[in-house]
Design a protein around this motif. Sequence first.
Motif, PDB file in Angstrom:
ATOM      1  N   LEU A 171       0.856  -1.133   0.208  1.00  0.00           N
ATOM      2  CA  LEU A 171       0.120   0.059   0.098  1.00  0.00           C
ATOM      3  C   LEU A 171       0.803   1.145  -0.089  1.00  0.00           C
ATOM      4  O   LEU A 171       0.345   2.459  -0.363  1.00  0.00           O
ATOM      5  N   GLN A 173     -13.859  -6.841  -7.837  1.00  0.00           N
ATOM      6  CA  GLN A 173     -13.534  -7.155  -6.556  1.00  0.00           C
ATOM      7  C   GLN A 173     -12.725  -6.199  -5.775  1.00  0.00           C
ATOM      8  O   GLN A 173     -12.554  -6.282  -4.668  1.00  0.00           O
ATOM      9  N   LEU A 174     -12.149  -5.324  -6.554  1.00  0.00           N
ATOM     10  CA  LEU A 174     -11.272  -3.981  -5.869  1.00  0.00           C
ATOM     11  C   LEU A 174     -12.020  -2.841  -5.937  1.00  0.00           C
ATOM     12  O   LEU A 174     -12.935  -2.536  -6.695  1.00  0.00           O
ATOM     13  N   ALA A 175     -11.950  -2.075  -4.852  1.00  0.00           N
ATOM     14  CA  ALA A 175     -12.498  -0.844  -4.754  1.00  0.00           C
ATOM     15  C   ALA A 175     -11.696   0.084  -3.896  1.00  0.00           C
ATOM     16  O   ALA A 175     -10.903  -0.518  -2.922  1.00  0.00           O
ATOM     17  N   PHE A 176     -11.779   1.468  -3.854  1.00  0.00           N
ATOM     18  CA  PHE A 176     -10.880   2.347  -2.979  1.00  0.00           C
ATOM     19  C   PHE A 176     -11.568   2.249  -1.661  1.00  0.00           C
ATOM     20  O   PHE A 176     -12.820   2.545  -1.296  1.00  0.00           O
ATOM     21  N   ARG A 177     -11.154   2.008  -0.606  1.00  0.00           N
ATOM     22  CA  ARG A 177     -11.322   2.203   0.934  1.00  0.00           C
ATOM     23  C   ARG A 177     -10.994   3.444   1.441  1.00  0.00           C
ATOM     24  O   ARG A 177      -9.820   4.032   1.099  1.00  0.00           O
ATOM     25  N   PHE A 178     -11.585   4.076   2.039  1.00  0.00           N
ATOM     26  CA  PHE A 178     -11.233   5.434   2.803  1.00  0.00           C
ATOM     27  C   PHE A 178     -10.878   6.569   2.033  1.00  0.00           C
ATOM     28  O   PHE A 178     -11.339   6.455   0.755  1.00  0.00           O
ATOM     29  N   ARG A 179     -10.327   7.746   2.499  1.00  0.00           N
ATOM     30  CA  ARG A 179     -10.343   8.769   1.340  1.00  0.00           C
ATOM     31  C   ARG A 179      -8.905   9.721   1.561  1.00  0.00           C
ATOM     32  O   ARG A 179      -8.219   9.446   2.529  1.00  0.00           O
ATOM     33  N   GLN A 215      -7.177   3.463  -0.186  1.00  0.00           N
ATOM     34  CA  GLN A 215      -6.343   2.269  -0.356  1.00  0.00           C
ATOM     35  C   GLN A 215      -7.256   1.427  -1.521  1.00  0.00           C
ATOM     36  O   GLN A 215      -8.359   1.246  -0.885  1.00  0.00           O
ATOM     37  N   SER A 227      -8.392  -2.118  -2.259  1.00  0.00           N
ATOM     38  CA  SER A 227      -8.496  -3.286  -1.668  1.00  0.00           C
ATOM     39  C   SER A 227      -9.804  -4.274  -1.886  1.00  0.00           C
ATOM     40  O   SER A 227     -10.651  -3.481  -2.251  1.00  0.00           O
ATOM     41  N   THR A 228      -9.704  -5.251  -1.433  1.00  0.00           N
ATOM     42  CA  THR A 228     -11.226  -6.169  -1.711  1.00  0.00           C
ATOM     43  C   THR A 228     -12.138  -6.018  -0.439  1.00  0.00           C
ATOM     44  O   THR A 228     -11.570  -5.250   0.485  1.00  0.00           O
ATOM     45  N   PHE A 229     -13.117  -6.371  -0.483  1.00  0.00           N
ATOM     46  CA  PHE A 229     -14.170  -6.418   0.607  1.00  0.00           C
ATOM     47  C   PHE A 229     -13.548  -7.053   2.046  1.00  0.00           C
ATOM     48  O   PHE A 229     -12.962  -8.036   1.797  1.00  0.00           O
ATOM     49  N   GLU A 230     -13.493  -5.976   2.789  1.00  0.00           N
ATOM     50  CA  GLU A 230     -12.843  -6.539   4.244  1.00  0.00           C
ATOM     51  C   GLU A 230     -11.549  -7.246   4.169  1.00  0.00           C
ATOM     52  O   GLU A 230     -11.329  -8.266   4.873  1.00  0.00           O
ATOM     53  N   LEU A 231     -10.782  -7.023   3.095  1.00  0.00           N
ATOM     54  CA  LEU A 231      -9.459  -7.488   2.772  1.00  0.00           C
ATOM     55  C   LEU A 231      -9.592  -9.087   2.730  1.00  0.00           C
ATOM     56  O   LEU A 231      -8.651  -9.827   3.007  1.00  0.00           O
TER      57      LEU A 231
END
Lengths: 209, 712
Positions: free
Chosen positions: B162, B183-189, B194, B196-200
Amino acid sequence: MDVIQISDLRGRPRAPRPEEVNLNFSEKAVRELEQLLNHYPDKKSAILPCLWIAQREYGGYLPSEAIAEVALRLDRSYAEIEGVATFYTMYHVGHPTGKHLIEVCTCLSCHLCGAYRLADHIKSKLGIDWGETTPDGMFTIEEVECLDACDRAPVLQISDQYYGPVDDKTVDAILEKLKSETSPSTVRLADEIVQAQLHKRDQEKVSGN
Amino acid sequence: MAAAANEPQSVILTINDIEIEVPRGELIVESVKRIGLEIPIFCYHSRMKPVGMCRMCLVDVGFKQPDGSVRMMPKPQAGCTLPADNNMVVYTDTEKVRRDRKGVLEFLLINHPLDCPICDRGGECPLQNNTIFYGPSTTRYVEIKRHLPKAFPLSKYVTLDLERCIQCGRCVRFTEEISGDSQLAFRFRGAMMQPSTFELTDFESRFSGNVIEICPVGALTSAEYRFRARPWDLQTKPSICLECSNGCNTWFDYRVASLVRINGRTNEAVNEEWTCDKGKFGQNYLNSPDRLTEVFVRDGDKLIESNWATAFQQVSVAFQSAGSKCAALVGGKASNEDIFMLKRLFTEAFGSNNLDHRWTRCLPKSDALYRVATSIADFENEPVIFVFGNNIAEEQPILFLRIRKAWFRNDAKVIVACPEACEADTFAHTSLRYRPGTEAVLLGAIHRAATGAGGVDIAEASSITGVGEEAIRRAADAMKSGFALAASRSLLDLRNGEHVVGALSNLTIACNSSEKYNLFATSANEEGARQIEFMPSAEGKNTREILEACASGEMKALWLLECDPLSLSHDNELVTKALETVEFLVVQNHIKSECVQFASVLLPACAFSEKDGTYTNLERRVQRIKPIIAAKGSAKPAWKSFGELLLRMKGDPPPFHAHEVMQLIAASHQKFQSAIYENLEGEGVVIPANQSTEPQAVDVEYTAMEVPSNTP
């Protein structure tokens, strides 16, 4: 902010299959969601209001089951819903908040009027720091940007209510009053937002009138 | 709308004082390539929608005014989101642009760890390259950098670092736009954003390897390749992938004599630039200790190491004494040259016509049922596509990407009929989930719904197949004015496969789409073997008959080239019996397989990376492979060994080079004439289909078939 824990590496979980997800929305919530979906051309547009419904249904925060349920109900991927939910600070993803969410404005006007001193008072009284929850699960305290109530500085937002101007004494009184209030105000806030999203006409349909 | 239609399709703009004409709406980042310039980019990728996230492609833009002066915009514009227009004036290399790029790179590098010496991407990293050419030479940032976990395994194949991420969103957009699994999306801002996948959880995708290649920094790296080599130490040669019948183009990166990694190679007609995970990570068998490298001959109970001369001696004696009672079977990884020379050996030297390459349960005689009419690239522009049978994402992953692109870009209606949940369901116009065994009934119902005659009653079919009546009608409605069929020859593995495929053919004829009927090969060179007619002629035996004859002792000698019948055939009992019973068994393969234990002679063959030759993919595209690494041990290309055997037995001069074999193929099979090696550089050559008469409707039993309940 939540960052990846290296200890998570062992026994990598996989995302739940759709058939493994429990759907916990109440009947009322399902009806509300149906109404909300009428507002938009596609299901993707309803992510934000649907997350509010989920936050209400799951008790004021969004556990991973809530994310999964929203994803299934809107035909989106889990990751996308989680990405949206973690972007916005008013969704509480992953860990429960207290029944009452104390948000202290620390922007210019409130700062000049002693917001941090006030915050220190609340923190020492409750024994928690920013972002933490009291052991009894009653209060969570968070620092927020301008609440748009500079005329009442220093101002607090406790879930759906503004309080200001406040000083140590009034804060103590407010906290005492809230302690006796057992229904979580965070859920009330979520509900009010959902109701605001639904037009009045929709609300009548939902309640069956 | 009328006004828009009258507007000219191209516009004239000025880039760095050079006037060029480009199609209306072309992005500036693409237009500058026309005059040989390049704008530095990170987030822009020509196969995905532009987002303008990284701001690296800033250019100075202005517009010519009616009085002839040029009015520049006060601020630089992102070239990747700016469509070209008339009177536009673009400068890509002014002092201001250079300063802006420097600023952007300084920001991007603030949180970048600069651990380039130990980064896999070092040496082939767009961030490094852009920094050299456009970036600041020093940093003014002295504060503490963002610290995040390193080396997080997103999946078995992909490792996420990361700290190195510059948040360009290419990987996120890939899973959303190209592979479609989201499967991937940005988490946080903000700075903490980052991918990452859902709930890593595990990154489960058939195409996860591609995000490693499109990542412009070392944030997504291959778990397998991690720290194994430096890019500049690797040698890279073009190759193709044999894991399925798509024939994807790849870059084969190797060091000394072993494969290090596979990357996607651009071929617009085949795989664009993508690879599936099977092709990218599934080639390690090339380095396996199980590779067959020496000749073995049987001595009583054991196989002893020997040499080619002894083996040839034994083989020629055994096959000559067997006379016409010998047979050959090939698998999917034998090249055109191998197959042709084996056919020649059998027909000319052994006088046998018992040859086959097909391993399915049903072996229909009609060539029309096997035809393939639509090319991979054509699927992109098909308005209606009917995906029938098994999960296409599993059988032909790259074809699946094309079909998904047809839906994503061109709103194609994709009708998916599959007995189980599959990836194509996510974008299907209609998804028909039928009970296994009821294929023919479903097709009969669609036939009836589309044409109003023939087939079977819809209501009845609905109760048999478990597919709703409305869904059948909806599918038929979309298909009745024509559709392109995407089905694979694995349908012939069904017990009523011949009827199912016949029903498909009838349906295409009824919907006036018989020129879009496609029954695709499933293994790498299955189509090549068909085109070379490695099949029994009238008096010859097919796969099943050969195995039965072996099992009964009638067949004296059997030659297995690049195949393991135990994994290919549906009837393992028959195969085991056949291999045990047959007197003389030659196993020629690049790797040890289960049937080695039965072999009389074991011949090592070169794998695709070690030999010269051609492969024919599912759309009859003949593609060249060249030897990349040295042959292992005494292995030799299979076609070479057949040539040598022909020389021994008949005195024919053997071909010395694969291109001579191709000339022989072209001489005996007219359609290969365009596929001589001089023409095969680049995208390969699609050879013409068999000249067949107008496909005729066939008699089909539209009946369901009992499927044993214990089948998985």
